[in-house]
Design a protein around this motif. Sequence first.
Motif, PDB file in Angstrom:
ATOM      1  N   ALA A 356     -14.891 -25.878  -7.242  1.00  0.00           N
ATOM      2  CA  ALA A 356     -15.329 -24.860  -6.288  1.00  0.00           C
ATOM      3  C   ALA A 356     -14.257 -23.785  -6.101  1.00  0.00           C
ATOM      4  CB  ALA A 356     -15.647 -25.515  -4.949  1.00  0.00           C
ATOM      5  N   LYS A 357     -14.722 -22.539  -5.945  1.00  0.00           N
ATOM      6  CA  LYS A 357     -13.811 -21.404  -5.815  1.00  0.00           C
ATOM      7  C   LYS A 357     -13.582 -21.051  -4.353  1.00  0.00           C
ATOM      8  CE  LYS A 357     -15.148 -17.107  -6.559  1.00  0.00           C
ATOM      9  NZ  LYS A 357     -15.531 -15.840  -7.243  1.00  0.00           N
ATOM     10  N   THR A 358     -12.301 -20.764  -4.021  1.00  0.00           N
ATOM     11  CA  THR A 358     -11.943 -20.190  -2.726  1.00  0.00           C
ATOM     12  C   THR A 358     -11.447 -18.778  -2.978  1.00  0.00           C
ATOM     13  OG1 THR A 358     -11.311 -22.317  -1.778  1.00  0.00           O
ATOM     14  CG2 THR A 358     -10.456 -20.346  -0.709  1.00  0.00           C
ATOM     15  N   ASN A 359     -12.158 -17.801  -2.407  1.00  0.00           N
ATOM     16  CA  ASN A 359     -11.814 -16.400  -2.600  1.00  0.00           C
ATOM     17  C   ASN A 359     -11.131 -15.866  -1.338  1.00  0.00           C
ATOM     18  OD1 ASN A 359     -13.033 -13.371  -1.980  1.00  0.00           O
ATOM     19  ND2 ASN A 359     -12.309 -13.626  -4.079  1.00  0.00           N
ATOM     20  N   THR A 360      -9.894 -15.392  -1.502  1.00  0.00           N
ATOM     21  CA  THR A 360      -9.148 -14.778  -0.406  1.00  0.00           C
ATOM     22  C   THR A 360      -8.981 -13.304  -0.714  1.00  0.00           C
ATOM     23  OG1 THR A 360      -7.941 -16.848  -0.082  1.00  0.00           O
ATOM     24  CG2 THR A 360      -7.068 -14.896   0.999  1.00  0.00           C
ATOM     25  N   LYS A 361      -9.368 -12.463   0.245  1.00  0.00           N
ATOM     26  CA  LYS A 361      -9.420 -11.030  -0.022  1.00  0.00           C
ATOM     27  C   LYS A 361      -8.767 -10.256   1.122  1.00  0.00           C
ATOM     28  CE  LYS A 361     -13.283  -9.729  -1.698  1.00  0.00           C
ATOM     29  NZ  LYS A 361     -14.733  -9.359  -1.823  1.00  0.00           N
ATOM     30  N   PHE A 362      -7.884  -9.310   0.750  1.00  0.00           N
ATOM     31  CA  PHE A 362      -7.220  -8.459   1.731  1.00  0.00           C
ATOM     32  C   PHE A 362      -7.487  -7.005   1.387  1.00  0.00           C
ATOM     33  CE2 PHE A 362      -3.540  -5.814   2.864  1.00  0.00           C
ATOM     34  CZ  PHE A 362      -3.469  -6.046   4.233  1.00  0.00           C
ATOM     35  N   ASN A 363      -7.925  -6.210   2.387  1.00  0.00           N
ATOM     36  CA  ASN A 363      -8.133  -4.778   2.217  1.00  0.00           C
ATOM     37  C   ASN A 363      -7.431  -4.033   3.343  1.00  0.00           C
ATOM     38  OD1 ASN A 363     -10.131  -4.354  -0.099  1.00  0.00           O
ATOM     39  ND2 ASN A 363     -11.187  -5.900   1.127  1.00  0.00           N
ATOM     40  N   GLU A 364      -6.870  -2.881   3.011  1.00  0.00           N
ATOM     41  CA  GLU A 364      -6.192  -2.074   4.031  1.00  0.00           C
ATOM     42  C   GLU A 364      -6.257  -0.609   3.640  1.00  0.00           C
ATOM     43  OE1 GLU A 364      -2.054  -2.244   6.632  1.00  0.00           O
ATOM     44  OE2 GLU A 364      -2.003  -2.916   4.536  1.00  0.00           O
ATOM     45  N   ILE A 365      -6.471   0.245   4.642  1.00  0.00           N
ATOM     46  CA  ILE A 365      -6.416   1.688   4.437  1.00  0.00           C
ATOM     47  C   ILE A 365      -5.775   2.307   5.666  1.00  0.00           C
ATOM     48  CG2 ILE A 365      -8.764   2.034   5.344  1.00  0.00           C
ATOM     49  CD1 ILE A 365      -8.983   4.399   3.322  1.00  0.00           C
ATOM     50  N   GLY A 366      -4.857   3.255   5.437  1.00  0.00           N
ATOM     51  CA  GLY A 366      -4.189   3.845   6.582  1.00  0.00           C
ATOM     52  C   GLY A 366      -3.141   4.867   6.185  1.00  0.00           C
ATOM     53  N   ILE A 367      -2.395   5.307   7.201  1.00  0.00           N
ATOM     54  CA  ILE A 367      -1.292   6.244   7.036  1.00  0.00           C
ATOM     55  C   ILE A 367      -0.001   5.456   7.097  1.00  0.00           C
ATOM     56  CG2 ILE A 367      -0.131   8.292   7.919  1.00  0.00           C
ATOM     57  CD1 ILE A 367      -2.882   8.895   6.892  1.00  0.00           C
ATOM     58  N   PHE A 368       0.781   5.517   6.021  1.00  0.00           N
ATOM     59  CA  PHE A 368       2.041   4.798   5.926  1.00  0.00           C
ATOM     60  C   PHE A 368       3.195   5.810   5.936  1.00  0.00           C
ATOM     61  CE2 PHE A 368      -1.045   1.838   4.614  1.00  0.00           C
ATOM     62  CZ  PHE A 368      -0.520   0.564   4.725  1.00  0.00           C
ATOM     63  N   SER A 369       4.348   5.372   6.442  1.00  0.00           N
ATOM     64  CA  SER A 369       5.477   6.301   6.527  1.00  0.00           C
ATOM     65  C   SER A 369       6.794   5.588   6.271  1.00  0.00           C
ATOM     66  CB  SER A 369       5.520   6.971   7.898  1.00  0.00           C
ATOM     67  OG  SER A 369       5.798   6.034   8.919  1.00  0.00           O
ATOM     68  N   GLU A 370       7.735   6.346   5.715  1.00  0.00           N
ATOM     69  CA  GLU A 370       9.123   5.929   5.598  1.00  0.00           C
ATOM     70  C   GLU A 370       9.987   6.961   6.304  1.00  0.00           C
ATOM     71  OE1 GLU A 370      12.259   4.559   2.147  1.00  0.00           O
ATOM     72  OE2 GLU A 370      11.196   6.467   1.901  1.00  0.00           O
ATOM     73  N   LEU A 371      10.796   6.509   7.252  1.00  0.00           N
ATOM     74  CA  LEU A 371      11.702   7.380   7.990  1.00  0.00           C
ATOM     75  C   LEU A 371      13.129   6.960   7.669  1.00  0.00           C
ATOM     76  CD1 LEU A 371       9.899   7.266  11.470  1.00  0.00           C
ATOM     77  CD2 LEU A 371       9.437   8.792   9.541  1.00  0.00           C
ATOM     78  N   ARG A 372      13.922   7.905   7.150  1.00  0.00           N
ATOM     79  CA  ARG A 372      15.327   7.633   6.809  1.00  0.00           C
ATOM     80  C   ARG A 372      16.228   8.473   7.702  1.00  0.00           C
ATOM     81  NH1 ARG A 372      16.725   5.593   1.574  1.00  0.00           N
ATOM     82  NH2 ARG A 372      14.888   4.883   0.408  1.00  0.00           N
ATOM     83  N   TYR A 373      17.361   7.857   8.070  1.00  0.00           N
ATOM     84  CA  TYR A 373      18.335   8.613   8.882  1.00  0.00           C
ATOM     85  C   TYR A 373      19.737   8.157   8.529  1.00  0.00           C
ATOM     86  CZ  TYR A 373      18.196   4.302  11.622  1.00  0.00           C
ATOM     87  OH  TYR A 373      18.231   2.977  12.009  1.00  0.00           O
TER      88      TYR A 373
END
Length: 373
Positions: A356-373
């Motif tokens: 038997a198969k176990t399907n694990t699924k992750f989805n994401e959509i958004g605004i991502f940022s990197e801030l350097r200082y």
Amino acid sequence: MKKSSFAIGVAAAALTMVAAVSGASAQSWTDNITVGGRMYLDVSSSSLEVNGAKSGSKNGFGFDVKRVYFQVDKKFNDIYSLQMQTDVSPVNQTSGSIAGQGLYLKKAYFKAAFDPAFEVSVGSNEMPWIPYAESIYGYRWLENTLLEQNNTGARSTFGTSADWGVHVAGKFAQNFAYQVSLVNGKGYRDSSRSEGMDVETRLSAKFDQWNFAVGSYTGKRGQQTYSGTTEVVAPHTAQRYNALAAFTGDRFKAGVEYFTATDWQTASILDTSADHAKADDSDGYSVFSSYRVSPMYTVFGRFDNVKPTKKLAPWNEGNYYNFGIQMSPLKGITLALVAKHDEFDAYAGGPALKGAKTNTKFNEIGIFSELRY
């Protein structure tokens, strides 16, 4: 090179470093100190499902602080320096729970740069492979690279970006660079010692805009220890081999990363069965690309495939992709609109039966940022 010879050599170098620093001219600890840091933030909608049903805390719309790094560098002179970098991880990025949250020392080392071809650091420093792959990929702030990426939490990871030990690195013959690290094997979040130490290596080359690298890892991954007076024996050795090739032009970038590993998981390292029934192989690859369409905007994408247990569960397989558009409105600020998908299929029944198969699924959509200082 044997580990014992390597250890003797780096120990002698460490003593030389201490003697030289103690004999250097006195200076204030406030001289030649620089401070900096990075933050990875996002606002996104995500879902984690197991066989179609929502599972865990990685569901819904919200604000994430994926990473906060704070770094202090102290330069004694042109040879000797110190660095400390803290790592704040608010959530366990694998499970989505708060079980892994905390403040860690990711890097804390004393370095002697005797020559461009020979630098020695003692403490927790970057490992040879993952930071190099991150530097070529260029989007670590959006996602871990191939060895660490695991949004579903259903498959294994195959490396760490920093560890405690002795690190030797350098550049030579204009086009080549190397690093050899002798480490405890438990990663930077666990500084406890083990009975032996692991070795990770990398040899890389750059010819104009072409980049090539190969690497290896061998050791017990910190599993061979003492529990009181009882030795915890780790009869098997984890091994991993890596390769990367990439073109990194002014506007266009494309590359591929590959790994293969044997006996990487703890169960395989500690297995004492007569026929080593838990021995296993793993492999995976990642293909990535980006194109800068204007000084401000860049489009990018990536695809990964990982088979984490090719002997014990040969049908198990994970696939990941992302794509998006990046903009850099100000120096030190990078933003991106990103879509991610990570899926893992696991089958019951072992190597003889595809159950038997176990399907694990992750989805994401958004605004991502990197801030350097």
